[in-house]
Design a protein around this motif. Structure first.
Motif, PDB file in Angstrom:
ATOM      1  N   GLY A  29       0.789  -1.230   0.000  1.00 36.00           N
ATOM      2  CA  GLY A  29       0.000   0.000   0.000  1.00 36.00           C
ATOM      3  C   GLY A  29       0.818   1.276   0.000  1.00 36.00           C
ATOM      4  N   ASP A  30       2.130   1.164  -0.260  1.00 36.41           N
ATOM      5  CA  ASP A  30       2.968   2.360  -0.210  1.00 36.41           C
ATOM      6  C   ASP A  30       3.353   2.905  -1.587  1.00 36.41           C
ATOM      7  N   VAL A  31       2.969   2.183  -2.644  1.00 37.93           N
ATOM      8  CA  VAL A  31       3.286   2.606  -4.002  1.00 37.93           C
ATOM      9  C   VAL A  31       2.055   2.412  -4.883  1.00 37.93           C
ATOM     10  N   ILE A  32       1.826   3.344  -5.788  1.00 35.96           N
ATOM     11  CA  ILE A  32       0.750   3.196  -6.769  1.00 35.96           C
ATOM     12  C   ILE A  32       1.395   3.034  -8.142  1.00 35.96           C
ATOM     13  N   ARG A  33       1.009   1.976  -8.838  1.00 34.71           N
ATOM     14  CA  ARG A  33       1.509   1.696 -10.183  1.00 34.71           C
ATOM     15  C   ARG A  33       0.454   2.176 -11.178  1.00 34.71           C
ATOM     16  N   ARG A  34       0.880   2.977 -12.146  1.00 37.86           N
ATOM     17  CA  ARG A  34      -0.067   3.480 -13.142  1.00 37.86           C
ATOM     18  C   ARG A  34       0.404   3.107 -14.540  1.00 37.86           C
ATOM     19  N   ARG A  35      -0.516   2.513 -15.306  1.00 35.61           N
ATOM     20  CA  ARG A  35      -0.266   2.258 -16.724  1.00 35.61           C
ATOM     21  C   ARG A  35      -0.794   3.462 -17.472  1.00 35.61           C
ATOM     22  N   ARG A  36       0.050   4.045 -18.318  1.00 35.72           N
ATOM     23  CA  ARG A  36      -0.317   5.256 -19.051  1.00 35.72           C
ATOM     24  C   ARG A  36      -0.210   5.003 -20.549  1.00 35.72           C
ATOM     25  N   GLU A  37      -0.969   5.796 -21.290  1.00 32.17           N
ATOM     26  CA  GLU A  37      -0.925   5.704 -22.740  1.00 32.17           C
ATOM     27  C   GLU A  37      -0.717   7.111 -23.295  1.00 32.17           C
ATOM     28  N   CYS A  38       0.282   7.267 -24.133  1.00 32.73           N
ATOM     29  CA  CYS A  38       0.591   8.555 -24.738  1.00 32.73           C
ATOM     30  C   CYS A  38      -0.520   8.936 -25.712  1.00 32.73           C
ATOM     31  N   THR A  39      -0.936  10.191 -25.700  1.00 28.68           N
ATOM     32  CA  THR A  39      -2.006  10.642 -26.606  1.00 28.68           C
ATOM     33  C   THR A  39      -1.480  10.900 -28.018  1.00 28.68           C
ATOM     34  N   ARG A  40      -0.150  10.996 -28.191  1.00 26.15           N
ATOM     35  CA  ARG A  40       0.410  11.238 -29.527  1.00 26.15           C
ATOM     36  C   ARG A  40       0.792   9.923 -30.216  1.00 26.15           C
ATOM     37  N   CYS A  41       1.641   9.102 -29.560  1.00 25.13           N
ATOM     38  CA  CYS A  41       2.144   7.895 -30.227  1.00 25.13           C
ATOM     39  C   CYS A  41       1.389   6.626 -29.831  1.00 25.13           C
ATOM     40  N   ASP A  42       0.445   6.722 -28.910  1.00 25.37           N
ATOM     41  CA  ASP A  42      -0.385   5.597 -28.447  1.00 25.37           C
ATOM     42  C   ASP A  42       0.399   4.457 -27.798  1.00 25.37           C
ATOM     43  N   ARG A  43       1.663   4.689 -27.435  1.00 20.86           N
ATOM     44  CA  ARG A  43       2.430   3.648 -26.749  1.00 20.86           C
ATOM     45  C   ARG A  43       2.150   3.732 -25.258  1.00 20.86           C
ATOM     46  N   ARG A  44       2.277   2.586 -24.598  1.00 19.75           N
ATOM     47  CA  ARG A  44       2.001   2.512 -23.161  1.00 19.75           C
ATOM     48  C   ARG A  44       3.294   2.429 -22.366  1.00 19.75           C
ATOM     49  N   PHE A  45       3.242   2.995 -21.184  1.00 20.52           N
ATOM     50  CA  PHE A  45       4.378   2.931 -20.270  1.00 20.52           C
ATOM     51  C   PHE A  45       3.850   2.939 -18.839  1.00 20.52           C
ATOM     52  N   THR A  46       4.704   2.583 -17.904  1.00 16.52           N
ATOM     53  CA  THR A  46       4.323   2.464 -16.501  1.00 16.52           C
ATOM     54  C   THR A  46       5.023   3.540 -15.680  1.00 16.52           C
ATOM     55  N   SER A  47       4.294   4.120 -14.751  1.00 15.64           N
ATOM     56  CA  SER A  47       4.899   5.056 -13.802  1.00 15.64           C
ATOM     57  C   SER A  47       4.545   4.578 -12.394  1.00 15.64           C
ATOM     58  N   TYR A  48       5.373   4.960 -11.438  1.00 15.48           N
ATOM     59  CA  TYR A  48       5.161   4.586 -10.042  1.00 15.48           C
ATOM     60  C   TYR A  48       5.088   5.856  -9.205  1.00 15.48           C
TER      61      TYR A  48
END
Length: 148
Positions: free
Chosen positions: A22-41
């Motif tokens: 419960g100490d970290v939030i993982r977010r999957r994101r998608e770029c609005t320009r190139c539509d590629r996905r990446f993860t941020s913490y």
């Protein structure tokens, strides 16, 4: 958040999940320009607590060092490891509740002694003998009488 692929500054969050602790939030994101996905913490930034020693040296608070001191004081005593973990949690919470970023080792010792006294009187006396650095038997006996 900048896209690591194209550098675009706009994205959308596709999925968010908390870690097991419960100490970290993982977010999957998608770029609005190139539509590629990446993860941020996302994690809360913690400011390290600094302990000021008797000789004015400063060192970062170390929970493992606190646990070792508690384990030594409670060696061969009927205090479970779980009880020691809860005690360390309680001591750490009391230290953090002070709101200070620097705290003296004497203040930590006082907090430990006040909480250890309620758990096991023998462990309390053991800890006090090291913490207070008794010079003679009379000082030790005086502490024992105060325990009553």
């Amino acid at each position: 958040m900048r896209c690591p692929f194209c550098g675009n500054g706009e994205d959308r969050v596709v999925d968010s999940r908390e870690s097991r602790e419960g100490d970290v939030i993982r977010r999957r994101r998608e770029c609005t320009r190139c539509d590629r996905r990446f993860t941020s913490y996302e994690k809360i930034e913690s400011v390290p607590l600094v302990v000021v020693k008797r000789d004015e040296r400063r060192e970062t608070f170390d929970r493992d060092k606190l646990m070792r001191g508690l384990q030594i004081a409670c060696r061969k005593r009927p205090v479970s490891q779980d009880a020691l973990e809860r005690l360390a949690d309680s001591i750490e919470a009391a230290i953090n509740d002070t709101g200070e970023r620097e705290i003296s080792s004497q203040r930590i010792g006082s907090i430990v002694m006040s909480q250890l006294r309620d758990i096991d009187p023998v462990a309390y006396v053991r800890f006090a003998s090291v913490y207070r650095n008794f010079e003679d038997v009379d000082a030790f006996v005086k502490e024992l009488h105060q325990l009553k």
